[in-house]
Structure formats: structure tokens, C-alpha cells
Design an enzyme around this catalytic site. Structure first.
Site, PDB file in Angstrom:
ATOM      1  CB  VAL A   1      -0.958   0.000   1.220  1.00  0.00           C
ATOM      2  CG1 VAL A   1      -1.811   1.268   1.225  1.00  0.00           C
ATOM      3  CG2 VAL A   1      -1.858  -1.241   1.199  1.00  0.00           C
TER       4      VAL A   1
ATOM      5  CE  LYS B   1      -6.751  -4.907   7.071  1.00  0.00           C
ATOM      6  NZ  LYS B   1      -6.944  -5.111   5.670  1.00  0.00           N
TER       7      LYS B   1
ATOM      8  CD  GLU C   1     -13.916   4.803   3.200  1.00  0.00           C
ATOM      9  OE1 GLU C   1     -14.211   3.602   3.243  1.00  0.00           O
ATOM     10  OE2 GLU C   1     -14.683   5.710   3.542  1.00  0.00           O
TER      11      GLU C   1
ATOM     12  N   GLY D   1     -11.167  -1.880   1.200  1.00  0.00           N
ATOM     13  CA  GLY D   1     -10.231  -1.261   0.252  1.00  0.00           C
ATOM     14  C   GLY D   1     -10.717   0.050  -0.321  1.00  0.00           C
TER      15      GLY D   1
ATOM     16  N   GLY E   1      -0.848  -9.230  -3.853  1.00  0.00           N
ATOM     17  CA  GLY E   1      -0.818  -8.164  -2.833  1.00  0.00           C
ATOM     18  C   GLY E   1      -2.121  -8.018  -2.077  1.00  0.00           C
TER      19      GLY E   1
ATOM     20  CD  GLU F   1      -4.216  -7.806   6.140  1.00  0.00           C
ATOM     21  OE1 GLU F   1      -3.529  -7.124   6.900  1.00  0.00           O
ATOM     22  OE2 GLU F   1      -4.825  -7.312   5.173  1.00  0.00           O
TER      23      GLU F   1
ATOM     24  CG  ASP G   1      -8.734  -8.519   6.858  1.00  0.00           C
ATOM     25  OD1 ASP G   1      -7.892  -7.627   7.087  1.00  0.00           O
ATOM     26  OD2 ASP G   1      -9.620  -8.398   5.985  1.00  0.00           O
TER      27      ASP G   1
ATOM     28  CE  LYS H   1     -10.780  -5.600   5.624  1.00  0.00           C
ATOM     29  NZ  LYS H   1     -10.457  -6.508   4.520  1.00  0.00           N
TER      30      LYS H   1
HETATM   31  N1  LIG Z   1      -2.690  -4.940   0.815  1.00  0.00           N
HETATM   32  C1  LIG Z   1      -3.979  -4.651   0.843  1.00  0.00           C
HETATM   33  O1  LIG Z   1      -4.751  -5.023  -0.060  1.00  0.00           O
HETATM   34  C2  LIG Z   1      -4.554  -3.857   1.960  1.00  0.00           C
HETATM   35  C3  LIG Z   1      -5.858  -3.362   1.845  1.00  0.00           C
HETATM   36  C4  LIG Z   1      -6.427  -2.619   2.875  1.00  0.00           C
HETATM   37  C5  LIG Z   1      -5.696  -2.389   4.026  1.00  0.00           C
HETATM   38  N2  LIG Z   1      -4.428  -2.891   4.118  1.00  0.00           N
HETATM   39  C6  LIG Z   1      -3.703  -2.595   5.355  1.00  0.00           C
HETATM   40  O2  LIG Z   1      -2.641  -1.729   5.045  1.00  0.00           O
HETATM   41  C7  LIG Z   1      -1.543  -1.959   5.926  1.00  0.00           C
HETATM   42  C8  LIG Z   1      -0.306  -2.279   5.102  1.00  0.00           C
HETATM   43  O3  LIG Z   1      -0.567  -3.400   4.289  1.00  0.00           O
HETATM   44  P1  LIG Z   1       0.413  -3.833   3.104  1.00  0.00           P
HETATM   45  O4  LIG Z   1      -0.352  -4.814   2.295  1.00  0.00           O
HETATM   46  O5  LIG Z   1       0.983  -2.633   2.461  1.00  0.00           O
HETATM   47  O6  LIG Z   1       1.506  -4.619   3.955  1.00  0.00           O
HETATM   48  P2  LIG Z   1       3.060  -4.847   3.576  1.00  0.00           P
HETATM   49  O7  LIG Z   1       3.532  -5.933   4.471  1.00  0.00           O
HETATM   50  O8  LIG Z   1       3.216  -4.983   2.106  1.00  0.00           O
HETATM   51  O9  LIG Z   1       3.703  -3.441   3.999  1.00  0.00           O
HETATM   52  C9  LIG Z   1       3.997  -3.069   5.326  1.00  0.00           C
HETATM   53  C10 LIG Z   1       5.388  -2.475   5.300  1.00  0.00           C
HETATM   54  O10 LIG Z   1       5.656  -1.899   6.582  1.00  0.00           O
HETATM   55  C11 LIG Z   1       7.027  -2.153   6.847  1.00  0.00           C
HETATM   56  N3  LIG Z   1       7.266  -2.013   8.293  1.00  0.00           N
HETATM   57  C12 LIG Z   1       7.003  -2.904   9.269  1.00  0.00           C
HETATM   58  N4  LIG Z   1       7.364  -2.409  10.468  1.00  0.00           N
HETATM   59  C13 LIG Z   1       7.871  -1.184  10.230  1.00  0.00           C
HETATM   60  C14 LIG Z   1       8.416  -0.174  11.058  1.00  0.00           C
HETATM   61  N5  LIG Z   1       8.506  -0.340  12.376  1.00  0.00           N
HETATM   62  N6  LIG Z   1       8.825   0.985  10.488  1.00  0.00           N
HETATM   63  C15 LIG Z   1       8.715   1.152   9.153  1.00  0.00           C
HETATM   64  N7  LIG Z   1       8.217   0.227   8.314  1.00  0.00           N
HETATM   65  C16 LIG Z   1       7.793  -0.919   8.855  1.00  0.00           C
HETATM   66  C17 LIG Z   1       7.301  -3.544   6.322  1.00  0.00           C
HETATM   67  O11 LIG Z   1       8.678  -3.756   6.086  1.00  0.00           O
HETATM   68  C18 LIG Z   1       6.479  -3.519   5.031  1.00  0.00           C
HETATM   69  O12 LIG Z   1       7.240  -3.106   3.925  1.00  0.00           O
HETATM   70  C19 LIG Z   1      -2.003  -3.096   6.849  1.00  0.00           C
HETATM   71  O13 LIG Z   1      -2.603  -2.528   8.008  1.00  0.00           O
HETATM   72  C20 LIG Z   1      -3.079  -3.794   6.022  1.00  0.00           C
HETATM   73  O14 LIG Z   1      -4.019  -4.467   6.826  1.00  0.00           O
HETATM   74  C21 LIG Z   1      -3.846  -3.601   3.117  1.00  0.00           C
HETATM   75  N1  LIG Z   2      -6.096  -8.775   3.271  1.00  0.00           N
HETATM   76  C1  LIG Z   2      -7.202  -7.910   3.062  1.00  0.00           C
HETATM   77  C2  LIG Z   2      -6.740  -6.603   2.486  1.00  0.00           C
HETATM   78  C3  LIG Z   2      -7.838  -5.590   2.349  1.00  0.00           C
HETATM   79  O1  LIG Z   2      -8.273  -5.136   3.575  1.00  0.00           O
HETATM   80  C4  LIG Z   2      -8.164  -8.573   2.111  1.00  0.00           C
HETATM   81  O2  LIG Z   2      -7.810  -9.563   1.477  1.00  0.00           O
HETATM   82  O3  LIG Z   2      -9.309  -8.114   2.017  1.00  0.00           O
HETATM   83 NA    NA Z   3     -12.979   1.577   2.143  1.00  0.00          NA
END
Ligand SMILES: NC(=O)c1ccc[n+]([C@@H]2O[C@H](COP(=O)([O-])OP(=O)(O)OC[C@H]3O[C@@H](n4cnc5c(N)ncnc54)[C@H](O)[C@@H]3O)[C@@H](O)[C@H]2O)c1
Ligand SMILES: N[C@@H](CCO)C(=O)O
Ligand code: NA
Length: 429
Positions: free
Chosen positions: A16, A106, A130, A135, A188, A191, A202, A206
Site C-alpha cells: 500500500v 483494521k 477509509e 479497500g 498483494g 495480509e 481480518d 472490519k
Molecule cells: N494490501 C492490501 O490489499 C490492503 C488493503 C487494505 C488495508 N491494508 C492494510 O494496510 C496496511 C499495510 O498493508 P500492506 O499490504 O501494504 O503490507 P506490507 O507488508 O506490504 O507493507 C507493510 C510495510 O511496513 C514495513 N514495516 C514494518 N514495520 C515497520 C516499522 N517499524 N517501520 C517502518 N516500516 C515498517 C514492512 O517492512 C512492510 O514493507 C495493513 O494494516 C493492512 O491491513 C492492506
Molecule cells: N487482506 C485484506 C486486504 C484488504 O483489507 C483482504 O484480502 O481483504
Molecule cells: Na474503504
């Protein structure tokens, strides 16, 4: 337009975060016009500084997230690290140093939302999230703002992209569970630990967030009944097909008929193919909101993935930046109804029960008696015999989950019932 920029600190540059950086960089001029001041990326905290990140300005990278949020000149902290710690401490530190926060987390919001809202309010800053639910789909803001004058009675939908992707693959191409999960992870959607997706944590997080906002009360992760989808089998899909159904992992938040309590649950359920949720494919999410005055609304769109999630983060970032320029804050927590959360046993639902039974006279009558003794009415029965054994599929009418699960337990104890092959709730009718 103000020339002094609003400064943004990004925590985490994974799936993200890297998309947030890309959009902030490529759309900088549009964002400035929409906010009324330039929006400047002032620092990016990462865990692995040596990783190659295309399009990410190297001079902004730091491994010291704490120092970044303590700088004092940061207007907005965008938290996309995930997990409880250090995200929680970084967010509260950001508040104490005067920054507003946009988060996609979340898990944290479902666990500590009330305390985080209180901390933001105390400092006179914003907490927006949001991206944390469904998403890219605008859902938090519509519930919090557009529907603030209505009374929401039910929120039902698919809120996890990974599990919807896996169930869709299992249903349409007969793909295996692990193969489909690997694909969802590579895209991607999953989680960092995909157990959170497949075991329903998850979606439960939500559901807790949605129920709290929809019913103006507090619902924590622990209040949400949860079953994951790891035990859904190809046989369940075959059984669902015979009923004209498919299987989805649903999140369902309901206000009780007497209005005095709420329930929130996540579990796999059979839904009719004619229901709009049945055609939600891949990592898409869809959520129905039923409100007293509005009637039924449906929100649909990409529920996971870097770019869609970044869209929701950027929407919040613009809103929070506008609030800062106006020296105002957006709506905070609304939990004045203080409604209790009832246990799963009180939920009214229907069961699809598949039994392996002895194929001899009187068995069907015995099974039917168990249903009657528990006050559970049968809708349909389908029997298929094979070599002295038979499979019996019973679909019930609506009853409390307590009565339905007690019925299943009593069926297990019958000598003529060799086993309960599967039990699944039926929703969406
Ligand atoms: N990927 C999705 O589709 C999606 C959708 C909605 C919400 N989210 C939420 O977004 C957030 C991030 O998800 P993502 O998919 O990008 O995860 P990700 O694992 O790809 O990214 C998280 C990043 O944070 C870094 N990190 C961890 N600890 C750290 C620290 N102390 N300081 C700095 N960086 C640090 C990790 O190295 C990693 O690169 C999560 O809360 C997830 O639930 C993800
Ligand atoms: N891992 C979560 C990311 C979006 O919140 C999903 O698959 O819906
Ligand atoms: Na949303």
C-alpha cells in the site's frame, strides 16, 4: 492557494505504502489544487532501507519511524505498517506531536479504536481510516457522514478480498485452496500473515469497525463471532450448487428486532446464485447497508490490492489536509447508543446440514424428530442412498443459532447418524 506545504510522513512502504508514494508524487499538482496547498512527502519510514523502491525519493527514507512522527512539523502521518505494535505507539505519538493520522490498519482500529479516537480528540486532530474496510470502496465515510441522519439496521457483505478470491477460484475453476492463496498473496491482497484472512480475523475486524459506526456503539474484535473458510471443501461447493447456491465468507452486523442489542459475525455461508453477492468475483468486495429511510444500498468495488487501497488512503489524506487548512476536524467516534453485543446463539439464521446416515426404515423419522424437539422447522430434505448408507441433506427454516447448533449436536448422538459431513449457514434469502 497557500504556498507553505502541508507535510506528510509515511510509515511503511510495502504494497500500500509504495502506491501511496506513487500517487502522491505523480498527482502532486492535482492534490495541491484539491487541498488548497501543496502536499509534501516529508519522510518515509521503512524497515529495510536497502530495498530498491522505484520512484521513491531515497533522501526521504528513514528507519527511525519514532523520530519522524516526533519531528513536530508533520501535519499528517499515514500509517500503512499494519499490526498492533509499533503502529499504535507511533499513531499516539503522532497525535501528541500535533499530527492527524490516516491509517489502513483494521486490526488496530478494531482492537483499540475507542482509545485512539479519544487520543485524537484530546489533541484536536483527525483519525481517518477509509482504507481499513473494503479497500477502495467508500464505506466508512458514507456511513459516518452521508447516512448520519438515518438509522442503519443491517450491514451485510463480503469484506475480505483474499478469501473471496480463493472461494471464487475453488468454485469456478476447481482450484485448490493453497494454490489460490498463493495467487492472492502474489497479487498483494493477503495480509502479511494470511491466517488473518483465511481464519476470518481480518473480516471480523472490519465487521467490528462497521458495526460500531453503523449502530453508533462500541464493537470490538472480541465481540464478533468468527469462523474462517479453511474448512470449506469441494463437496460443500457441490452441495451448494445442487441448491442453486454458492459459498461466500460473509460479515453480517445486525440490530436486534427490538432495537436493544446488536450482533456481528463472520462465517462462510451459502447464498443463492440469484443474490447480487453471488456474482462478486475475485478480490472484489460488496456490502449491503439497510437503513430505515434509505432502504437498501449496495457498495461494490475492489476490496484489496495496493493501488485500490492507496486510492482510499489518498481520499482521506485530502480530507484531513482540508480540515487542517480550515483549522477544523472531521467527525470523531459516535458511540452514544451503548448497545450490548449479543452472542451468536441469539442470531436467527438457517442451516444446511449434510448427514451420513444408515439407509433403513425409520431413520428419516428419527432425524425429523430431533429437529422438532429443538423447535427447528425443516424446509427441504434430499436423500441419496448408496450400499446401506445414505447421505441426507436438510435445509432448515429460520431459527436461533443456539437451537440450530443444539440440533446438530443431538443429531451427532443418534446411532443411525454415522457423521455430520458439513454444516453451513444459509443467508441472503
Ligand atoms: N494490501 C492490501 O490489499 C490492503 C488493503 C487494505 C488495508 N491494508 C492494510 O494496510 C496496511 C499495510 O498493508 P500492506 O499490504 O501494504 O503490507 P506490507 O507488508 O506490504 O507493507 C507493510 C510495510 O511496513 C514495513 N514495516 C514494518 N514495520 C515497520 C516499522 N517499524 N517501520 C517502518 N516500516 C515498517 C514492512 O517492512 C512492510 O514493507 C495493513 O494494516 C493492512 O491491513 C492492506
Ligand atoms: N487482506 C485484506 C486486504 C484488504 O483489507 C483482504 O484480502 O481483504
Ligand atoms: Na474503504
Amino acid at each position: 492557494m497557500r504556498t507553505r506545504p502541508l507535510k506528510v510522513a509515511l510509515l511503511g512502504c510495502g504494497v500500500v505504502g509504495s502506491e501511496v508514494t506513487r500517487i502522491m508524487t505523480t498527482h502532486a499538482d492535482d492534490l495541491a489544487q484539491r487541498v488548497g496547498a501543496p502536499v509534501e512527502l516529508a519522510g518515509i519510514a521503512v524497515r529495510r532501507p536497502d530495498r530498491v523502491r522505484a520512484g521513491v525519493p531515497a533522501e526521504l527514507i528513514t528507519t527511525d519511524a519514532t523520530a519522524l512522527v516526533k519531528r513536530g512539523d508533520i501535519d499528517v502521518v499515514v500509517e500503512v505498517i499494519g499490526g498492533i505494535e509499533p503502529a499504535r505507539t507511533l499513531i499516539t505519538t503522532a497525535f501528541r506531536h500535533g499530527a492527524s493520522v490516516v491509517s489502513a490498519n483494521k486490526a488496530l482500529l478494531a482492537q483499540d479504536g475507542a482509545a485512539l479516537h479519544a487520543a485524537a480528540e484530546q489533541q484536536g486532530v483527525d483519525l481517518y481510516y477509509e482504507a481499513a474496510v473494503a479497500g477502495a470502496i467508500p464505506l466508512i465515510r458514507p456511513l459516518r457522514e452521508s447516512m448520519a441522519g438515518d438509522k442503519v439496521n443491517r450491514v451485510l457483505g463480503i469484506v475480505n478480498g483474499t478469501t473471496n478470491f480463493i472461494l471464487d477460484r475453488m468454485d469456478t475453476s476447481g482450484a485448490g485452496y493453497s494454490e489460490a492463496l498463493d495467487e492472492a498473496t502474489a497479487l498483494g491482497y493477503a495480509e502479511a500473515d494470511p491466517t488473518a484472512d483465511v481464519e476470518g480475523y481480518d473480516a471480523a475486524a472490519k465487521a467490528a469497525i462497521l458495526a460500531g459506526i453503523a449502530f453508533h456503539t462500541r464493537v470490538r474484535l472480541d465481540d464478533v463471532y468468527r469462523e474462517g473458510m479453511t474448512e470449506v471443501t469441494a463437496a460443500d461447493f457441490a452441495s451448494a450448487k445442487k441448491m442453486g447456491c454458492t459459498i461466500k465468507l460473509l460479515a453480517i452486523c445486525e440490530r436486534a428486532a427490538d432495537g436493544q442489542s446488536v450482533t456481528a459475525r463472520v462465517h462462510p455461508a451459502m447464498i443463492p446464485l440469484s443474490h447480487p453477492l453471488a456474482s462478486v468475483r475475485e478480490a472484489y468486495n460488496a456490502v449491503f447497508v439497510e437503513a430505515e429511510a434509505a432502504g437498501q444500498l449496495m457498495f461494490y468495488g475492489p476490496g484489496a490490492g495496493g493501488s485500490p487501497t492507496a486510492s482510499a488512503v489518498l481520499g482521506d489524506l485530502v480530507a484531513v489536509c482540508r480540515n487542517r487548512l480550515a483549522e477544523a476536524t472531521g467527525p470523531g467516534e459516535s458511540a452514544y447508543t451503548r448497545l450490548p453485543v449479543s452472542p451468536m446463539g441469539d442470531v436467527v439464521t438457517r442451516y444446511h446440514i449434510s448427514l451420513d446416515v444408515a439407509d433403513r426404515p425409520g431413520v428419516l423419522a428419527q432425524v425429523a424428530t430431533v429437529f422438532a424437539e429443538h423447535g427447528v422447522s425443516i424446509d427441504t430434505v434430499r436423500q441419496q442412498g448408496k450400499d446401506g448408507e445414505a447421505s441426507l441433506v436438510v435445509v432448515t427454516h429460520r431459527a436461533t443459532d443456539a437451537a440450530l447448533s443444539a440440533t446438530v449436536e443431538a443429531l451427532r448422538r443418534l446411532d443411525t447418524v454415522r457423521g455430520v459431513a458439513s454444516t453451513m449457514r444459509v443467508e441472503g434469502e
